[in-house]
Write a protein that holds these residues in place. Structure first.
Motif, PDB file in Angstrom:
ATOM      1  N   VAL A  13     -94.681 -46.687  82.464  1.00  0.00           N
ATOM      2  CA  VAL A  13     -96.074 -46.723  82.919  1.00  0.00           C
ATOM      3  C   VAL A  13     -96.752 -45.366  82.925  1.00  0.00           C
ATOM      4  N   GLY A  14     -96.014 -44.333  82.571  1.00  0.00           N
ATOM      5  CA  GLY A  14     -96.608 -43.000  82.551  1.00  0.00           C
ATOM      6  C   GLY A  14     -96.828 -42.414  83.927  1.00  0.00           C
ATOM      7  N   GLY A  15     -95.947 -42.738  84.875  1.00  0.00           N
ATOM      8  CA  GLY A  15     -96.061 -42.213  86.226  1.00  0.00           C
ATOM      9  C   GLY A  15     -95.034 -41.129  86.486  1.00  0.00           C
ATOM     10  N   ARG A  16     -95.062 -40.607  87.707  1.00  0.00           N
ATOM     11  CA  ARG A  16     -94.063 -39.613  88.094  1.00  0.00           C
ATOM     12  C   ARG A  16     -93.200 -40.176  89.219  1.00  0.00           C
ATOM     13  N   VAL A  17     -91.969 -39.746  89.292  1.00  0.00           N
ATOM     14  CA  VAL A  17     -91.022 -40.243  90.283  1.00  0.00           C
ATOM     15  C   VAL A  17     -91.056 -39.362  91.524  1.00  0.00           C
ATOM     16  N   GLU A  18     -91.194 -39.998  92.667  1.00  0.00           N
ATOM     17  CA  GLU A  18     -91.028 -39.324  93.958  1.00  0.00           C
ATOM     18  C   GLU A  18     -89.855 -39.996  94.655  1.00  0.00           C
ATOM     19  N   GLY A  19     -88.781 -39.243  94.866  1.00  0.00           N
ATOM     20  CA  GLY A  19     -87.585 -39.816  95.461  1.00  0.00           C
ATOM     21  C   GLY A  19     -86.509 -39.997  94.411  1.00  0.00           C
ATOM     22  N   ASP A  20     -85.580 -40.894  94.688  1.00  0.00           N
ATOM     23  CA  ASP A  20     -84.407 -41.102  93.840  1.00  0.00           C
ATOM     24  C   ASP A  20     -84.769 -41.983  92.644  1.00  0.00           C
ATOM     25  N   GLY A  21     -84.862 -41.374  91.465  1.00  0.00           N
ATOM     26  CA  GLY A  21     -85.222 -42.117  90.256  1.00  0.00           C
ATOM     27  C   GLY A  21     -84.117 -42.987  89.717  1.00  0.00           C
ATOM     28  N   SER A  22     -82.896 -42.859  90.265  1.00  0.00           N
ATOM     29  CA  SER A  22     -81.784 -43.673  89.769  1.00  0.00           C
ATOM     30  C   SER A  22     -81.717 -45.050  90.420  1.00  0.00           C
ATOM     31  N   VAL A  23     -82.477 -45.253  91.487  1.00  0.00           N
ATOM     32  CA  VAL A  23     -82.493 -46.552  92.165  1.00  0.00           C
ATOM     33  C   VAL A  23     -82.978 -47.619  91.188  1.00  0.00           C
ATOM     34  N   THR A  24     -82.278 -48.743  91.162  1.00  0.00           N
ATOM     35  CA  THR A  24     -82.589 -49.792  90.183  1.00  0.00           C
ATOM     36  C   THR A  24     -83.268 -50.984  90.844  1.00  0.00           C
ATOM     37  N   VAL A  25     -84.376 -51.405  90.244  1.00  0.00           N
ATOM     38  CA  VAL A  25     -85.086 -52.603  90.673  1.00  0.00           C
ATOM     39  C   VAL A  25     -84.485 -53.800  89.948  1.00  0.00           C
ATOM     40  N   THR A  26     -84.103 -54.817  90.692  1.00  0.00           N
ATOM     41  CA  THR A  26     -83.453 -55.996  90.098  1.00  0.00           C
ATOM     42  C   THR A  26     -84.152 -57.299  90.450  1.00  0.00           C
ATOM     43  N   ALA A  27     -85.138 -57.246  91.356  1.00  0.00           N
ATOM     44  CA  ALA A  27     -85.819 -58.458  91.829  1.00  0.00           C
ATOM     45  C   ALA A  27     -87.317 -58.346  91.535  1.00  0.00           C
ATOM     46  N   PRO A  28     -88.060 -59.423  91.684  1.00  0.00           N
ATOM     47  CA  PRO A  28     -89.474 -59.428  91.296  1.00  0.00           C
ATOM     48  C   PRO A  28     -90.338 -58.420  92.039  1.00  0.00           C
ATOM     49  N   ALA A  29     -91.498 -58.144  91.456  1.00  0.00           N
ATOM     50  CA  ALA A  29     -92.524 -57.319  92.082  1.00  0.00           C
ATOM     51  C   ALA A  29     -93.392 -58.191  92.981  1.00  0.00           C
ATOM     52  N   VAL A  30     -93.860 -57.617  94.087  1.00  0.00           N
ATOM     53  CA  VAL A  30     -94.724 -58.347  95.022  1.00  0.00           C
ATOM     54  C   VAL A  30     -95.855 -57.434  95.490  1.00  0.00           C
ATOM     55  N   LEU A  31     -96.951 -58.045  95.936  1.00  0.00           N
ATOM     56  CA  LEU A  31     -98.058 -57.301  96.530  1.00  0.00           C
ATOM     57  C   LEU A  31     -98.028 -57.368  98.045  1.00  0.00           C
ATOM     58  N   ASP A  32     -97.340 -58.343  98.588  1.00  0.00           N
ATOM     59  CA  ASP A  32     -97.212 -58.550 100.030  1.00  0.00           C
ATOM     60  C   ASP A  32     -95.800 -58.145 100.439  1.00  0.00           C
ATOM     61  N   GLY A  33     -95.690 -57.100 101.234  1.00  0.00           N
ATOM     62  CA  GLY A  33     -94.378 -56.592 101.604  1.00  0.00           C
ATOM     63  C   GLY A  33     -93.500 -57.612 102.287  1.00  0.00           C
ATOM     64  N   ARG A  34     -94.103 -58.592 102.958  1.00  0.00           N
ATOM     65  CA  ARG A  34     -93.329 -59.630 103.634  1.00  0.00           C
ATOM     66  C   ARG A  34     -92.608 -60.532 102.650  1.00  0.00           C
ATOM     67  N   GLN A  35     -93.074 -60.551 101.407  1.00  0.00           N
ATOM     68  CA  GLN A  35     -92.492 -61.419 100.387  1.00  0.00           C
ATOM     69  C   GLN A  35     -91.445 -60.709  99.528  1.00  0.00           C
ATOM     70  N   ALA A  36     -91.186 -59.443  99.813  1.00  0.00           N
ATOM     71  CA  ALA A  36     -90.222 -58.691  99.010  1.00  0.00           C
ATOM     72  C   ALA A  36     -88.829 -59.301  99.112  1.00  0.00           C
ATOM     73  N   GLU A  37     -88.106 -59.233  98.002  1.00  0.00           N
ATOM     74  CA  GLU A  37     -86.728 -59.712  97.951  1.00  0.00           C
ATOM     75  C   GLU A  37     -85.783 -58.527  97.815  1.00  0.00           C
ATOM     76  N   PRO A  38     -84.518 -58.694  98.190  1.00  0.00           N
ATOM     77  CA  PRO A  38     -83.563 -57.597  98.022  1.00  0.00           C
ATOM     78  C   PRO A  38     -83.536 -57.099  96.572  1.00  0.00           C
ATOM     79  N   GLY A  39     -83.753 -55.813  96.409  1.00  0.00           N
ATOM     80  CA  GLY A  39     -83.778 -55.233  95.073  1.00  0.00           C
ATOM     81  C   GLY A  39     -85.147 -55.246  94.426  1.00  0.00           C
ATOM     82  N   GLY A  40     -86.186 -55.638  95.187  1.00  0.00           N
ATOM     83  CA  GLY A  40     -87.508 -55.835  94.605  1.00  0.00           C
ATOM     84  C   GLY A  40     -88.362 -54.585  94.549  1.00  0.00           C
ATOM     85  N   LEU A  41     -89.511 -54.735  93.895  1.00  0.00           N
ATOM     86  CA  LEU A  41     -90.495 -53.676  93.719  1.00  0.00           C
ATOM     87  C   LEU A  41     -91.745 -54.049  94.497  1.00  0.00           C
ATOM     88  N   PHE A  42     -92.217 -53.160  95.352  1.00  0.00           N
ATOM     89  CA  PHE A  42     -93.454 -53.381  96.099  1.00  0.00           C
ATOM     90  C   PHE A  42     -94.571 -52.605  95.421  1.00  0.00           C
TER      91      PHE A  42
END
Length: 461
Positions: A13-42
């Protein structure tokens, strides 16, 4: 979602990493933090009234491991200037990675999109793993969120595509070009935004124009504006409907005592009986659209028919419930326009019972003709129901059209109070309005059975 590290997402996406860039997202993206799943992207948006970045901690507690946003957060974050553009870019990248094994079946229409999407998902799921839009997340954010739910096991992707302006669907097909494009109808939804049905037809036709090379258009033979979209593609076209010239025809349509349709789906060389558990004759046409798209995807007609028989819809769409005290609720409160409201009223009148009560609220985005359209719906409701309860000031034109059968109720609380006091044994109650009216609150209060006393014997008012 396919596994991607924070660093990989930033590179896409052409962004910059703040924090640990090795962390892997494995679950869906959400806009509502209450709907996040383990391994997801908020995905955090800084809006005018709400800033998603303030809810990152909540998203983390729900399982999110990373954030896509416009500033650093306590979780590993991909920081971008435009979160919406980044979300769309990420979704396009993920689907491109899966494209060799993926068939995309996009769907649009002025009404019935979400229900038909649910039916199509059931048909395709009977053949292979399918990822479809959740509810009605069909806009510039909802479509990429649906795309990001696809993974290496997904074989069918079913994005529902909505629009409020000319060009909206073209933008969505720019994110993911469908192999199968289903157009249901051209009605009056968002007429105030578009200005004319011709503009709505032009916008719905963008789905056909956005087909992937060699893709199949699936068109409603009963709607002349949709049938005319055949000219927008040089590829294969399949039509559905009750018209004799439809490639997949609905014939022998009957309704049971609860308004549930049974019918036969026929092609030139095959047929299959279907009995839906859904309410309303219009569901037969939606089912034929789903079956036609299934044929385009290689699902045999008998397999599609069997899947349709067990399909269910997203919440608040023609849900039939028994209420405490012996009345029946038909909850179609998610959204409304004049055409879909008439279809719901037609369903109301065929459900076996005593008195019919139509609880109707405002239909939004009808433009300059709004008052006249509300009045016409009120007149139609009076031909289908003994009582027409118009909820809210904006629904007074409905009451004017319904005449002596109308009851004017100031707001949702007043509607609940009135209904609790007047629903009788055997009554059938339809609740329907545009989403902004939130008549789902009325339906929910009735369904929870919070009547102060048992339903009274049936009486007319």
């Amino acid at each position: 979602m396919i596994p991607l590290s924070v660093g990989e997402i930033a590179a896409v996406v052409g962004g910059r990493v703040e924090g640990d860039g090795s962390v892997t997202v494995t679950a869906p993206a959400v806009l509502d933090g209450r709907q996040a799943e383990p391994g997801g992207l908020f995905v955090a948006f800084a809006g005018e009234h709400v800033d998603g970045h303030d809810y990152v901690r909540q998203a983390g507690l729900s399982g999110a491991v990373a954030v896509l946003g416009s500033r650093p957060t306590p979780l590993p974050t991909v920081v971008v200037d435009d979160a919406r553009a980044a979300l769309q870019t990420l979704a396009t990248h993920v689907v491109a990675r899966l494209r060799d094994e993926l068939t995309v079946a996009g769907l649009t229409g002025s009404q019935g999109k979400t229900g038909t999407k649910d039916l199509l998902a059931a048909v395709l799921s009977s053949a292979a793993p399918t990822t479809a839009t959740i509810g009605s997340l069909n806009n510039e954010l909802g479509v990429p969120l649906t795309m990001l739910r696809a993974d290496t096991a997904t074989r069918f992707l079913v994005p529902e595509m909505g629009a409020r302006h000319i060009g909206d669907i073209a933008a969505l097909t720019g994110l993911v070009a469908p192999d199968i494009a289903v157009v249901l109808n051209v009605g009056q939804a968002h007429l105030g935004e578009f200005g004319s049905r011709a503009a709505i037809a032009r916008t719905k036709g963008e789905l056909i124009q956005g087909l992937a090379p060699g893709g199949t258009a699936v068109l409603n033979a009963d709607d002349p504006r949709v049938a005319a979209m055949r000219s927008l593609t040089d590829g294969p076209v399949l039509t559905f409907g009750r018209a004799e010239h439809a490639d997949l025809r609905v014939t022998d349509l009957t309704l049971d005592r609860l308004g549930r349709p049974s019918f036969t789906l026929r092609t030139a060389d095959n047929s299959a009986p279907v009995a839906l558990s859904l309410v309303g004759a219009h569901q037969a046409l939606n089912a034929s659209a789903a079956a036609a798209a299934g044929l385009a995807a290689g699902v045999p007609l008998d397999v599609a028919a069997a899947a349709l028989a067990t399909a269910s819809l997203s919440p608040w769409r023609m849900e039939l419930r028994e209420l405490a005290g012996g009345a029946t609720l038909l909850d179609d409160s998610y959204n409304a326009n004049p055409d879909s409201t008439r279809a719901a009223l037609d369903a109301l009148v065929v459900i076996e019972g005593g008195r019919r009560i139509a609880v109707l609220g405002e239909m939004l985005e009808l433009g300059a003709d709004g008052a006249a359209e509300h009045r016409a719906v009120g007149e139609y409701a009076a031909s289908r129901a003994e009582v027409v309860a118009a909820v809210g000031a904006a629904a007074r034109s409905i009451a004017a059209g319904a005449g002596e059968r109308a009851v004017v109720l100031a707001d949702n609380d007043a509607a609940v109070d009135w209904l609790r006091g007047h629903i009788a044994v055997g009554d059938v109650v339809l609740v329907k309005a545009s989403r902004g009216a939130r008549l789902d609150e009325v339906a929910a209060a009735l369904a929870q059975g919070r009547q102060e006393a048992p339903c009274r014997p049936r009486r007319f008012i």
